[in-house]
Write an enzyme that holds these catalytic residues in place. Sequence first.
Site, PDB file in Angstrom:
ATOM      1  N   ARG A  74       0.838  -1.215   0.000  1.00 45.51           N
ATOM      2  CA  ARG A  74       0.000   0.000   0.000  1.00 45.51           C
ATOM      3  C   ARG A  74       0.867   1.258   0.000  1.00 45.51           C
ATOM      4  O   ARG A  74       0.523   2.266  -0.628  1.00 45.51           O
ATOM      5  CB  ARG A  74      -0.915  -0.017   1.217  1.00 45.51           C
ATOM      6  CG  ARG A  74      -1.904   1.137   1.265  1.00 45.51           C
ATOM      7  CD  ARG A  74      -2.984   0.915   2.308  1.00 45.51           C
ATOM      8  NE  ARG A  74      -3.904   2.042   2.346  1.00 45.51           N
ATOM      9  CZ  ARG A  74      -4.078   2.841   3.404  1.00 45.51           C
ATOM     10  NH1 ARG A  74      -3.413   2.610   4.524  1.00 45.51           N
ATOM     11  NH2 ARG A  74      -4.937   3.839   3.353  1.00 45.51           N
ATOM     12  N   HIS A  78       0.632   4.620  -2.547  1.00 42.88           N
ATOM     13  CA  HIS A  78       0.454   6.002  -2.091  1.00 42.88           C
ATOM     14  C   HIS A  78       1.655   6.872  -2.436  1.00 42.88           C
ATOM     15  O   HIS A  78       1.509   8.091  -2.568  1.00 42.88           O
ATOM     16  CB  HIS A  78       0.170   6.022  -0.589  1.00 42.88           C
ATOM     17  CG  HIS A  78      -1.247   5.700  -0.260  1.00 42.88           C
ATOM     18  ND1 HIS A  78      -2.094   6.590   0.376  1.00 42.88           N
ATOM     19  CD2 HIS A  78      -1.989   4.586  -0.487  1.00 42.88           C
ATOM     20  CE1 HIS A  78      -3.290   6.041   0.523  1.00 42.88           C
ATOM     21  NE2 HIS A  78      -3.242   4.818   0.014  1.00 42.88           N
ATOM     22  N   ASN A 103      -3.430   9.634   4.558  1.00 41.14           N
ATOM     23  CA  ASN A 103      -2.271   8.760   4.738  1.00 41.14           C
ATOM     24  C   ASN A 103      -2.053   8.357   6.196  1.00 41.14           C
ATOM     25  O   ASN A 103      -1.044   7.732   6.533  1.00 41.14           O
ATOM     26  CB  ASN A 103      -1.000   9.443   4.217  1.00 41.14           C
ATOM     27  CG  ASN A 103      -0.923   9.427   2.701  1.00 41.14           C
ATOM     28  OD1 ASN A 103      -1.517   8.563   2.056  1.00 41.14           O
ATOM     29  ND2 ASN A 103      -0.186  10.378   2.132  1.00 41.14           N
ATOM     30  N   HIS A 201      -5.512  -6.121  -3.071  1.00 40.94           N
ATOM     31  CA  HIS A 201      -6.391  -6.312  -1.914  1.00 40.94           C
ATOM     32  C   HIS A 201      -6.516  -7.785  -1.521  1.00 40.94           C
ATOM     33  O   HIS A 201      -7.311  -8.120  -0.640  1.00 40.94           O
ATOM     34  CB  HIS A 201      -7.777  -5.722  -2.185  1.00 40.94           C
ATOM     35  CG  HIS A 201      -7.784  -4.231  -2.215  1.00 40.94           C
ATOM     36  ND1 HIS A 201      -8.818  -3.491  -2.764  1.00 40.94           N
ATOM     37  CD2 HIS A 201      -6.881  -3.327  -1.768  1.00 40.94           C
ATOM     38  CE1 HIS A 201      -8.548  -2.205  -2.649  1.00 40.94           C
ATOM     39  NE2 HIS A 201      -7.379  -2.082  -2.046  1.00 40.94           N
TER      40      HIS A 201
END
Length: 333
Positions: A74, A78, A103, A201
């Site tokens: 992840r 980001h 975040n 995911h």
Amino acid sequence: MTFAVPFSSCRPNPFSLSFRLLLPLFFAHLLTSTSASLSFNFYGISCPGAEFVVRNTVRSASSNDLTVPGKLLRLLFHDCFVDGCDGSVMIEGNSTERSDPANASLGGFSVIENAKSVLEIFCPGIVSCADIIALAARDAVEAVGGPVVEIPTGRKDGTVSVAANVRPNIIDTDFTLDQMLTVFSSKGLSLQDVVILSGAHTIGSAHCNAFNDRFKRDRKGELELIDKSLDNAYAESLMNKCSSDSASVSNDPETAFAFDNQYYRNLQAHKGLFQTDSVLLEDQRTRKMVEDLASDQASFFDKWSESFVKLSLVGVRTGEDGEVRRSCSSVNL
């Protein structure tokens, strides 16, 4: 039943012969179209053990905390989606990307910093934080049974990190497919990349407030399902676990700690945690892709390798466009 794949059992994915033959050509095209300054084994002379240090750090951290691989994967998303894969998500301070509420739930920072600390001892000023983030995400996937992916290195670290750039560039969990595609397209990623990279995911977890748009609280404060696209039993289990918005659940309710194609089978069973997951089955543009990936894990691994490399090359900085930070949490003075 959830399980973690033992690290000793992880081995390269048996790619199809045709895919393995085409892979070098595919990567060569990406490098040509992105930057000639990136290369495979970029640190082969300047810091030969760089990739080993990152891989060892990731595996050690993952063996102590099963949630680490999902956090590292992840973190790459980001970083790359906001001003490119330049390590700017690591910079601490007021009004930085890291300070933005979107975040706040990111993790894995200490793993990146630990790898950087070791590399600064043996190869000071050589290995960028941007490369460490990309390599760590790659190694995190491999550590929990995913494919082995070769990625080019040579990224430089950005020197600017602005919180205001976060929200316009990340995917909210209630986005429509068109909204997701708009953001992905702005990064040079395709509709297929949306479907493939959503497969991230298959590991990781989320706080309940990340998908609370699918429920509402009644007058007694009890959760009530409002999104009828969810499987009833799955929705009931989520409501039982989400007594508070700060509680968290696994993205994949079946094989939470294994990188596999279970995510797509979950979508077919109407067990996508986020609206952005469920829409992939509901939309005719992506339904067939979901069905194919649900039935063929080898195909998912092949396509993941392609899309992951594309993600890791979004907006990279090379040469004089950036620096190699001494500490990932701050720019050089």
